[in-house]
Design a protein around this motif. Structure first.
Motif, PDB file in Angstrom:
ATOM      1  N   PHE A  59     -13.156  35.623 -38.920  1.00 34.73           N
ATOM      2  CA  PHE A  59     -13.706  34.599 -39.799  1.00 34.73           C
ATOM      3  C   PHE A  59     -12.342  34.630 -40.936  1.00 34.73           C
ATOM      4  O   PHE A  59     -11.953  35.233 -41.302  1.00 34.73           O
ATOM      5  N   THR A  60     -12.649  33.173 -41.575  1.00 38.98           N
ATOM      6  CA  THR A  60     -11.651  32.814 -42.548  1.00 38.98           C
ATOM      7  C   THR A  60     -11.893  33.832 -43.689  1.00 38.98           C
ATOM      8  O   THR A  60     -12.851  33.869 -44.160  1.00 38.98           O
ATOM      9  N   VAL A  61     -10.767  34.339 -44.132  1.00 41.57           N
ATOM     10  CA  VAL A  61     -10.732  35.154 -45.345  1.00 41.57           C
ATOM     11  C   VAL A  61     -10.179  34.668 -46.541  1.00 41.57           C
ATOM     12  O   VAL A  61     -10.393  34.910 -47.693  1.00 41.57           O
ATOM     13  N   VAL A  62      -9.431  33.524 -46.331  1.00 44.88           N
ATOM     14  CA  VAL A  62      -8.712  33.081 -47.476  1.00 44.88           C
ATOM     15  C   VAL A  62      -9.635  32.407 -48.300  1.00 44.88           C
ATOM     16  O   VAL A  62     -10.374  31.260 -47.972  1.00 44.88           O
ATOM     17  N   ARG A  63      -9.703  32.738 -49.515  1.00 42.55           N
ATOM     18  CA  ARG A  63     -10.479  32.168 -50.807  1.00 42.55           C
ATOM     19  C   ARG A  63     -12.158  32.082 -50.170  1.00 42.55           C
ATOM     20  O   ARG A  63     -12.800  31.229 -50.496  1.00 42.55           O
ATOM     21  N   SER A  64     -12.434  33.123 -49.371  1.00 41.54           N
ATOM     22  CA  SER A  64     -13.724  33.435 -48.835  1.00 41.54           C
ATOM     23  C   SER A  64     -14.389  34.595 -49.702  1.00 41.54           C
ATOM     24  O   SER A  64     -13.859  35.553 -50.078  1.00 41.54           O
ATOM     25  N   TYR A  65     -15.955  34.408 -49.906  1.00 39.11           N
ATOM     26  CA  TYR A  65     -16.720  35.375 -50.487  1.00 39.11           C
ATOM     27  C   TYR A  65     -17.695  35.833 -49.190  1.00 39.11           C
ATOM     28  O   TYR A  65     -18.320  34.919 -48.999  1.00 39.11           O
ATOM     29  N   LEU A  66     -17.887  37.032 -48.957  1.00 37.24           N
ATOM     30  CA  LEU A  66     -18.910  37.355 -48.245  1.00 37.24           C
ATOM     31  C   LEU A  66     -20.057  38.156 -48.604  1.00 37.24           C
ATOM     32  O   LEU A  66     -19.769  39.093 -49.358  1.00 37.24           O
ATOM     33  N   VAL A  67     -21.170  37.748 -48.396  1.00 37.55           N
ATOM     34  CA  VAL A  67     -22.335  38.545 -48.940  1.00 37.55           C
ATOM     35  C   VAL A  67     -23.284  38.811 -48.109  1.00 37.55           C
ATOM     36  O   VAL A  67     -23.495  38.079 -46.717  1.00 37.55           O
ATOM     37  N   SER A  68     -23.999  40.142 -47.932  1.00 35.00           N
ATOM     38  CA  SER A  68     -24.929  40.684 -46.721  1.00 35.00           C
ATOM     39  C   SER A  68     -26.069  41.327 -47.539  1.00 35.00           C
ATOM     40  O   SER A  68     -25.657  42.250 -48.518  1.00 35.00           O
ATOM     41  N   ASP A  69     -27.147  40.809 -47.414  1.00 32.45           N
ATOM     42  CA  ASP A  69     -28.531  41.249 -47.800  1.00 32.45           C
ATOM     43  C   ASP A  69     -28.880  42.480 -46.943  1.00 32.45           C
ATOM     44  O   ASP A  69     -29.227  42.335 -45.754  1.00 32.45           O
ATOM     45  N   VAL A  70     -28.854  43.829 -47.182  1.00 31.57           N
ATOM     46  CA  VAL A  70     -29.353  44.925 -46.564  1.00 31.57           C
ATOM     47  C   VAL A  70     -30.564  45.343 -47.351  1.00 31.57           C
ATOM     48  O   VAL A  70     -31.101  46.630 -46.824  1.00 31.57           O
ATOM     49  N   SER A  96     -23.210  29.479 -29.257  1.00 28.19           N
ATOM     50  CA  SER A  96     -21.772  28.745 -29.248  1.00 28.19           C
ATOM     51  C   SER A  96     -20.764  29.798 -29.904  1.00 28.19           C
ATOM     52  O   SER A  96     -19.445  29.544 -29.553  1.00 28.19           O
ATOM     53  N   VAL A  97     -21.341  30.684 -30.913  1.00 28.95           N
ATOM     54  CA  VAL A  97     -20.241  31.445 -31.357  1.00 28.95           C
ATOM     55  C   VAL A  97     -19.673  32.423 -30.153  1.00 28.95           C
ATOM     56  O   VAL A  97     -18.484  32.565 -30.193  1.00 28.95           O
ATOM     57  N   ALA A  98     -20.634  32.876 -29.351  1.00 27.73           N
ATOM     58  CA  ALA A  98     -20.076  33.696 -28.272  1.00 27.73           C
ATOM     59  C   ALA A  98     -19.141  32.949 -27.409  1.00 27.73           C
ATOM     60  O   ALA A  98     -18.132  33.557 -26.954  1.00 27.73           O
ATOM     61  N   ASP A  99     -19.474  31.624 -27.194  1.00 27.28           N
ATOM     62  CA  ASP A  99     -18.709  30.821 -26.267  1.00 27.28           C
ATOM     63  C   ASP A  99     -17.183  30.646 -26.887  1.00 27.28           C
ATOM     64  O   ASP A  99     -16.249  30.646 -26.382  1.00 27.28           O
ATOM     65  N   LEU A 100     -17.266  30.435 -28.442  1.00 26.65           N
ATOM     66  CA  LEU A 100     -15.821  30.201 -28.945  1.00 26.65           C
ATOM     67  C   LEU A 100     -15.048  31.375 -28.994  1.00 26.65           C
ATOM     68  O   LEU A 100     -13.927  31.489 -28.894  1.00 26.65           O
ATOM     69  N   MET A 101     -15.746  32.643 -29.086  1.00 28.81           N
ATOM     70  CA  MET A 101     -14.978  33.981 -29.184  1.00 28.81           C
ATOM     71  C   MET A 101     -14.115  33.890 -27.822  1.00 28.81           C
ATOM     72  O   MET A 101     -13.039  34.502 -27.858  1.00 28.81           O
ATOM     73  N   VAL A 102     -14.769  33.650 -26.653  1.00 29.91           N
ATOM     74  CA  VAL A 102     -14.060  33.749 -25.514  1.00 29.91           C
ATOM     75  C   VAL A 102     -13.120  32.744 -25.171  1.00 29.91           C
ATOM     76  O   VAL A 102     -12.045  32.923 -24.518  1.00 29.91           O
ATOM     77  N   THR A 103     -13.282  31.420 -25.850  1.00 25.03           N
ATOM     78  CA  THR A 103     -11.990  30.449 -25.784  1.00 25.03           C
ATOM     79  C   THR A 103     -11.151  30.449 -26.718  1.00 25.03           C
ATOM     80  O   THR A 103      -9.993  29.812 -26.690  1.00 25.03           O
ATOM     81  N   LYS A 104     -11.319  31.166 -28.056  1.00 23.78           N
ATOM     82  CA  LYS A 104     -10.324  31.282 -28.927  1.00 23.78           C
ATOM     83  C   LYS A 104      -9.807  32.602 -29.297  1.00 23.78           C
ATOM     84  O   LYS A 104      -9.333  32.946 -30.349  1.00 23.78           O
ATOM     85  N   TYR A 114     -14.636  30.032 -38.666  1.00 28.03           N
ATOM     86  CA  TYR A 114     -13.591  30.741 -37.888  1.00 28.03           C
ATOM     87  C   TYR A 114     -12.213  29.754 -37.875  1.00 28.03           C
ATOM     88  O   TYR A 114     -11.520  30.068 -37.228  1.00 28.03           O
ATOM     89  N   GLU A 115     -12.257  28.651 -38.821  1.00 26.28           N
ATOM     90  CA  GLU A 115     -11.024  27.819 -39.255  1.00 26.28           C
ATOM     91  C   GLU A 115      -9.793  28.821 -39.495  1.00 26.28           C
ATOM     92  O   GLU A 115     -10.231  29.663 -40.309  1.00 26.28           O
ATOM     93  N   GLN A 116      -8.600  28.613 -38.956  1.00 27.78           N
ATOM     94  CA  GLN A 116      -7.390  29.512 -39.507  1.00 27.78           C
ATOM     95  C   GLN A 116      -6.914  28.601 -40.560  1.00 27.78           C
ATOM     96  O   GLN A 116      -6.211  27.963 -40.431  1.00 27.78           O
ATOM     97  N   VAL A 117      -7.095  29.215 -41.689  1.00 28.72           N
ATOM     98  CA  VAL A 117      -6.602  28.721 -42.781  1.00 28.72           C
ATOM     99  C   VAL A 117      -5.154  29.650 -43.547  1.00 28.72           C
ATOM    100  O   VAL A 117      -5.364  30.892 -43.714  1.00 28.72           O
ATOM    101  N   PRO A 118      -3.855  29.238 -43.591  1.00 30.77           N
ATOM    102  CA  PRO A 118      -2.981  29.786 -43.810  1.00 30.77           C
ATOM    103  C   PRO A 118      -3.104  30.332 -45.257  1.00 30.77           C
ATOM    104  O   PRO A 118      -3.479  29.743 -46.429  1.00 30.77           O
ATOM    105  N   ASP A 119      -2.600  31.799 -45.574  1.00 33.79           N
ATOM    106  CA  ASP A 119      -2.737  32.217 -46.886  1.00 33.79           C
ATOM    107  C   ASP A 119      -1.407  31.920 -47.584  1.00 33.79           C
ATOM    108  O   ASP A 119      -0.573  32.877 -47.795  1.00 33.79           O
TER     109      ASP A 119
END
Length: 459
Positions: free
Chosen positions: A362-373, A349-357, A218-223
């Motif tokens: 999630f960071t999308v800059v130069r990211s690749y996401l994979v999901s196994d279904v 911890s993720v849920a806590d981050l959501m309400v505080t931030k 969840y880091e904020q990375v500028p594009d």
């Protein structure tokens, strides 16, 4: 490896006007809060799935459209929040107004047979926009129907079931639970075999919230270099990985890593090839995000029937130079460690981050996401005509930020080999480089004994 780009099959679909299917009986009018995992920015989008079914001569005269429409209305009695609308409250908190308005449903006919799709029963699908019509005004997250379903009859008597879900409501496992319930009601059940459980408070932030884990996802990375490309400017292709392809990739890793799952090995390989294809500067950070189903991490477990989002986005971060110059085992170790990060504490911890931030994406800059279904069970959904010939995600690259995601989908190729089909989205020139890089990986490793079967480890 075989790959496919957009197939050339063209056909016409005649659609009736979209209608709203409401629950078959009165349902509670109430407001239900989503969890603090559900309503993060990363899930505020619509996700499409598609199921293909063959004609069954023993069911001649039975209309799949009518059967599914009626079963849907009965299922919504149990899953009545799906018939409501999302509202946003203070601090961007999402909630369902259980209004009973219904879900969008489209009846359609296509002048094509299932056989005409041939080997094209994998993403991207021809005439996709015809198989799941994007009803004007329905694309948003708030104040719109939470489900859009189109059932398209084919000339051969088979049919296509396409669905679009507001992802804040459910993940893949939960969606399959709902679709399975529709299938059971279509075959005469009076209630689903697994009753739905809301209990979204189980994945809410603690009071007071305390972020106890590192969440680089969840880091904020500028594009700064314009790496996020519109989906319209991308090439869509699917790649098949069977026993031979997986064995060739395994040949590249040292013996001490041979216990790693096929998911981990394929993810490391695709991440490395994709990074090389995109040609970032050597010192730029690149990321792999692995969707991890966290249901098994909870003690006591989440209730059977829970149909919210229960997964995490753990990330591995390195530089483009290190990823492309090191052997494949380097990427593999990063993927393995990222997956291992997810625990019950991590989810809280993720849920806590959501309400505080402010519920970040999630960071999308130069990211690749994979999901196994592969274990989600889309292909097992049965409305009475048997299991799906193909069932699962309709395309890669979907998301609140398009083009970032790939799905690992179970698939049997024309030779009868079981494996995976993985849709990939890349800019056209990068796609050409990606194909060459992947070919080099697979062809430069002569494997004497290909694996007899491909088993993808569950997340």
């Amino acid at each position: 490896m075989a790959s496919s780009s957009l197939p050339s099959l063209v056909f016409e679909v005649n659609r009736k006007e979209p209608e709203l299917v409401a629950p078959a009986k009165p349902t509670p009018h109430e407001v239900k809060l989503l969890s603090d995992i559900d309503d993060q920015d990363s899930l505020r989008f619509q996700i499409p799935v598609i199921q293909f079914y063959r004609y069954d001569p023993s069911l001649a005269g039975k209309d799949p459209v009518d059967v599914i429409r009626k079963a849907l209305a009965k299922t919504l009695v149990f899953y009545y929040p799906f018939a409501g609308r999302l509202r946003e409250g203070p601090s961007r908190k999402l909630m369902v107004d259980c209004s009973g308005e219904g879900v969008l449903f489209i009846e359609a006919d296509a002048d094509v047979t299932l056989n005409q799709f041939g080997d094209a029963l994998q993403p991207p699908f021809p005439c996709w926009e015809e198989l799941l019509y994007d009803v004007p005004g329905s694309q948003g997250v708030l104040n719109t129907p939470l489900l859009l379903i189109q059932v398209t009859r084919l000339k051969c008597g088979g049919f296509i079931f396409a669905l679009r879900l507001n992802h804040t409501m459910s993940d893949a496992a939960s969606l399959v639970q709902f679709m399975t319930a529709v299938g059971e009601m279509a075959q005469g059940a009076t209630e689903p075999s697994i009753l739905p459980v809301w209990r979204r408070e189980l994945l809410n932030a603690r009071d007071p919230p305390r972020v106890t884990c590192t969440h680089r996802e969840y880091e904020q990375v500028p594009d700064t270099k314009g790496t996020i490309i519109p989906l319209d400017d991308m090439a869509h292709r699917s790649f098949f990985f069977g026993p031979t392809e997986v064995a060739a990739i395994r040949h590249l890793i040292p013996p001490h890593q041979h216990k790693c799952s096929n998911f981990e090995i394929l993810t490391a390989c695709l991440w490395r090839c994709r990074t090389i294809a995109l040609q970032p500067e050597n010192d730029e950070e690149v990321r792999i995000i692995c969707i991890v189903n966290a249901r098994s991490k909870f003690n006591p477990p989440l209730p059977r029937g829970y149909y919210g989002n229960a997964f995490a986005f753990p990330v591995a971060v390195t530089t483009a130079g290190k990823l492309s110059e090191n052997p494949l085992g380097y990427a593999l170790e990063l993927v393995r460690k990222a997956k291992a990060d997810v625990t019950e504490e991590y989810m809280h911890s993720v849920a806590d981050l959501m309400v505080t931030k402010d519920r970040p994406h999630f960071t999308v800059v130069r990211s690749y996401l994979v999901s196994d279904v592969t274990r989600a069970g889309f292909g097992d959904v049965d409305f009475g005509w048997g299991k799906a010939v193909y069932g699962g995600p309709a395309k890669g690259g979907v998301g609140a930020i398009p083009g970032v995601a790939s799905f690992y989908i179970p698939f049997e190729n024309a030779k009868g080999e079981d494996g995976l089909v993985i849709p990939v989205c890349l800019p056209s020139e990068a796609m050409e480089r990606f194909v060459k890089e992947l070919d080099n990986v697979l062809k430069n490793n002569h494997v004497q004994q290909p694996m007899s079967s491909l088993i993808v480890s569950s997340l």
